[in-house]
Design a protein around this motif. Structure first.
Motif, PDB file in Angstrom:
ATOM      1  N   UNK A   8       0.812  -1.209   0.000  1.00 11.02           N
ATOM      2  CA  UNK A   8       0.000   0.000   0.000  1.00 11.02           C
ATOM      3  C   UNK A   8       0.846   1.260   0.000  1.00 11.02           C
ATOM      4  N   UNK A   9       0.210   2.407  -0.212  1.00 16.88           N
ATOM      5  CA  UNK A   9       0.904   3.688  -0.178  1.00 16.88           C
ATOM      6  C   UNK A   9       1.967   3.816  -1.255  1.00 16.88           C
ATOM      7  N   UNK A  10       2.942   4.662  -0.983  1.00 19.66           N
ATOM      8  CA  UNK A  10       4.091   4.831  -1.875  1.00 19.66           C
ATOM      9  C   UNK A  10       5.218   3.912  -1.410  1.00 19.66           C
ATOM     10  N   UNK A  11       5.862   3.267  -2.350  1.00 23.58           N
ATOM     11  CA  UNK A  11       6.975   2.384  -1.990  1.00 23.58           C
ATOM     12  C   UNK A  11       8.166   2.679  -2.894  1.00 23.58           C
ATOM     13  N   UNK A  12       9.318   2.831  -2.271  1.00 23.34           N
ATOM     14  CA  UNK A  12      10.569   3.041  -3.002  1.00 23.34           C
ATOM     15  C   UNK A  12      11.374   1.742  -2.974  1.00 23.34           C
ATOM     16  N   UNK A  13      11.813   1.305  -4.146  1.00 27.68           N
ATOM     17  CA  UNK A  13      12.644   0.099  -4.226  1.00 27.68           C
ATOM     18  C   UNK A  13      14.094   0.560  -4.201  1.00 27.68           C
ATOM     19  N   UNK A  14      14.750   0.389  -3.047  1.00 30.51           N
ATOM     20  CA  UNK A  14      16.131   0.873  -2.937  1.00 30.51           C
ATOM     21  C   UNK A  14      17.142  -0.139  -3.459  1.00 30.51           C
ATOM     22  N   UNK A  15      16.802  -1.408  -3.379  1.00 27.95           N
ATOM     23  CA  UNK A  15      17.765  -2.420  -3.820  1.00 27.95           C
ATOM     24  C   UNK A  15      17.030  -3.733  -4.110  1.00 27.95           C
ATOM     25  N   UNK A  16      17.614  -4.527  -5.023  1.00 25.38           N
ATOM     26  CA  UNK A  16      17.064  -5.854  -5.301  1.00 25.38           C
ATOM     27  C   UNK A  16      17.925  -6.955  -4.694  1.00 25.38           C
ATOM     28  N   UNK A  17      19.179  -6.629  -4.436  1.00 26.71           N
ATOM     29  CA  UNK A  17      20.095  -7.669  -3.990  1.00 26.71           C
ATOM     30  C   UNK A  17      20.925  -7.183  -2.808  1.00 26.71           C
ATOM     31  N   UNK A  18      20.470  -7.306  -1.581  1.00 30.36           N
ATOM     32  CA  UNK A  18      19.202  -7.933  -1.203  1.00 30.36           C
ATOM     33  C   UNK A  18      18.020  -6.983  -1.408  1.00 30.36           C
ATOM     34  N   UNK A  19      16.830  -7.582  -1.506  1.00 32.86           N
ATOM     35  CA  UNK A  19      15.644  -6.759  -1.691  1.00 32.86           C
ATOM     36  C   UNK A  19      15.496  -5.784  -0.528  1.00 32.86           C
ATOM     37  N   UNK A  20      15.315  -4.523  -0.872  1.00 31.46           N
ATOM     38  CA  UNK A  20      15.134  -3.491   0.153  1.00 31.46           C
ATOM     39  C   UNK A  20      14.084  -2.516  -0.368  1.00 31.46           C
ATOM     40  N   UNK A  21      12.851  -2.712   0.079  1.00 31.64           N
ATOM     41  CA  UNK A  21      11.759  -1.838  -0.354  1.00 31.64           C
ATOM     42  C   UNK A  21      11.279  -1.027   0.845  1.00 31.64           C
ATOM     43  N   UNK A  22      11.098   0.254   0.614  1.00 31.31           N
ATOM     44  CA  UNK A  22      10.830   1.178   1.716  1.00 31.31           C
ATOM     45  C   UNK A  22       9.490   1.864   1.488  1.00 31.31           C
TER      46      UNK A  22
END
Lengths: 365, 365
Positions: A196-210
């Motif tokens: 939900x809301x706004x999500x920023x994908x900071x990294x895929x390796x490792x996955x880091x979604x904020x």
């Protein structure tokens, strides 16, 4: 009147009691810790059946290309999941798909099926068979995260029917398995569809979604205008430049920063300026969608804070701070699609979905 | 011990009563409205003399290249400005420069002088002559915004001696006149030097600089390690790539977004990860500063949340959440400069300067 909606869905309240997913407005980060995930024993089903909803999502948001997305309320996909003794234990079948005739019922080739299987594997489900029914509320290839909504609804359904052992990051990874096969390894639709809301994908390796919390005391409405036009993601990717100038990079990066600041501060003026400012992706894609340049102009002239292409298009997205203005802006955008692009279009005005994929009803065991 | 400070300056409290500049923690935006600025009559001086301070600044911050900067407390430049009847009315003279022998005393070729003249023009000063004395607390060409600090201190001094008629955006524009002649038309040092805190430059035409408030209840310390090495800005600009891949652009943009989110949320982990993540500028510049790669590694190993090059270098900047850790990190970074780069270096640990350029003492007329 040119104004019309997609498929108006009467949504259940966002704060249903079935969903154990936290709805905190504080910063939420998901890291990939599935490697350390220990499901020591196969979880037992908690429900006989449940129904989930996952919202449409707007990815890219101009300079947020490939790393930023948000969920929009009121439109999305539903999944009904049941324990089914007629299905081989450890397997899943897709019993029905409503609202779209193009999708495969083979779970290995269906975005909901792939995500569901990934979650079943994470949970180690071997003793129970599942039956899944998909209701498509979103048109395919519209730029509204149609595949992600199906995957998110399925992933949450499987997790919840077994007691919700997995967290956001696991579910996003399961959804990514689906997105990778269907539309590319990008989390900017699946992450907001789940979180939900706004999500920023900071990294895929490792996955880091904020998760980027938009202030709870402020309103944000999306005007989503979907023309009757096909804009295949592959074609829209093919027009992207392989190389860009440092100047354009710096410009777009600063706008990406402003976009995030606008979100976190609830500053629609800054958010809108940033949304409209992309010099890299939108200028290459807009000419492929007849009328898009005029639609953006019409949205801004009608009072929108900003406008760009939703995802890879062809849907145009504009933002405003109240629903009435949203309707007026939508009318102007629909008119511009017809006048300048000779395309019929329909519009919906949706608020920000702050919750993401959720259980909407259930039948206990 | 390898650890030493630049020039430790005993600073006045940040909340002095002379500074009319608002210190709000809410979002602050400056737009270029000098075109509509109406100074209807020449303002009269309010003080006979005053002394201003402007802090050092860290620009770029990794993926914030050319659009993001912040002010750091405790080090910076001072300007003493006086009404001087021996100076031709409407003109300014530089009476002395302490702490640096290289700078011109011709106000047209001195960053403080250029900024002061711009502010005098904005105010329409014709009847009064001024005398300016500059105390350099910052080394030139260190990557700490030395020219911006002088310009900011001078701009604020001239504005305040005439009663503070101009606002932040006018002062940033005056400072930009100076930066353009001395080190390039970039606001990422001058804006935070004047406004304090973190500042994002969203646009130059019209100027739109946005203060990003770092949460007041959180601590942030900068470990600034300055090696005895020249890294001329021109040379450091020459190594930047003219073109970059879309993949690197997307990566850096996402990190720029994370950087802004980390600042606004006071999330040092996210901020540090983003700060350290630049794939475009730092990888090209670091090899030109002997030991920099090892210094960054040493900072992270010593517990810093992140590390990169400050401005165009050669100063390295690391961040942490307490002063004691900052000293330990600084020691390791100084050691690494010596061991891997064969360079002597000095370190200071500074907190975020949330105020920016300010009056520190004054003599009323």
């Amino acid at each position: 009147m040119a104004y019309a909606s997609f498929k108006p869905i009467s949504l259940p309240p966002s704060t249903n009691t079935f969903n154990p997913i936290p709805r905190s407005q504080t910063l939420l980060r998901c890291c990939n810790h599935t490697k350390t995930l220990k499901i020591t024993s196969e979880p037992k089903p908690v429900f006989d059946s449940l129904r989930t909803f996952a919202p449409a999502t707007v990815a890219n948001l101009g300079p947020g290309f490939d790393f930023l997305g948000c969920a929009v309320d009121g439109i999305g996909d539903y999944v009904t999941l049941s324990i089914d003794s007629n299905v081989q234990p450890g397997e899943i079948q897709i019993s029905s798909i409503n609202g779209c005739s193009k999708l495969s019922k083979n779970p290995l080739w269906n975005c909901a099926g792939i995500a569901a299987i990934s979650v079943m594997k994470m949970l180690g489900i071997k003793s129970v068979g599942l039956s899944l029914s998909l209701e498509k509320g979103l048109p395919l290839g519209s730029g509204l995260g149609s595949s992600a909504a199906s995957a998110a609804a399925a992933a949450v359904a499987v997790n919840e029917i077994f007691g919700g052992k997995l967290d956001f990051s696991d579910l996003v990874l399961a959804g990514l398995d689906s997105e990778a096969k269907i539309s590319g390894y990008h989390a900017d639709n699946i992450a907001p569809a789940i979180m939900g809301g706004f999500v920023l994908v900071q990294n895929y390796n490792p996955l880091n979604v904020v998760k980027l919390p938009f202030p709870s005391d402020k309103d944000l409405f999306f005007v989503l205008v979907n023309p009757e036009f096909e804009a295949p993601t592959k074609k829209m990717r093919a027009v992207l430049p392989a190389h860009i100038t440092l100047e354009d990079h710096t410009w777009n990066s600063s706008q990406a920063g402003a976009l995030v600041a606008g979100i976190l501060q609830g500053d629609l003026e800054m958010l809108g300026l940033a949304l409209s400012s992309d010099k890299i992706v939108e200028p290459n894609r807009a000419p492929l969608i007849p009328g898009m340049v005029a639609v953006k102009k019409a949205a801004i002239e009608a009072g929108a804070f900003g406008c760009t292409i939703s995802g890879a298009g062809p849907t145009a997205v504009a933002i405003t701070d109240n629903a009435e203005s949203g309707v007026e802006i939508g009318v102007k955008m629909v008119e511009a699609f017809m006048k300048q692009g000779n395309l019929k279009a329909s519009a919906v005005v949706s608020s920000l979905d702050r919750v993401g994929a959720r259980v909407v009803s259930s039948i206990a065991r």
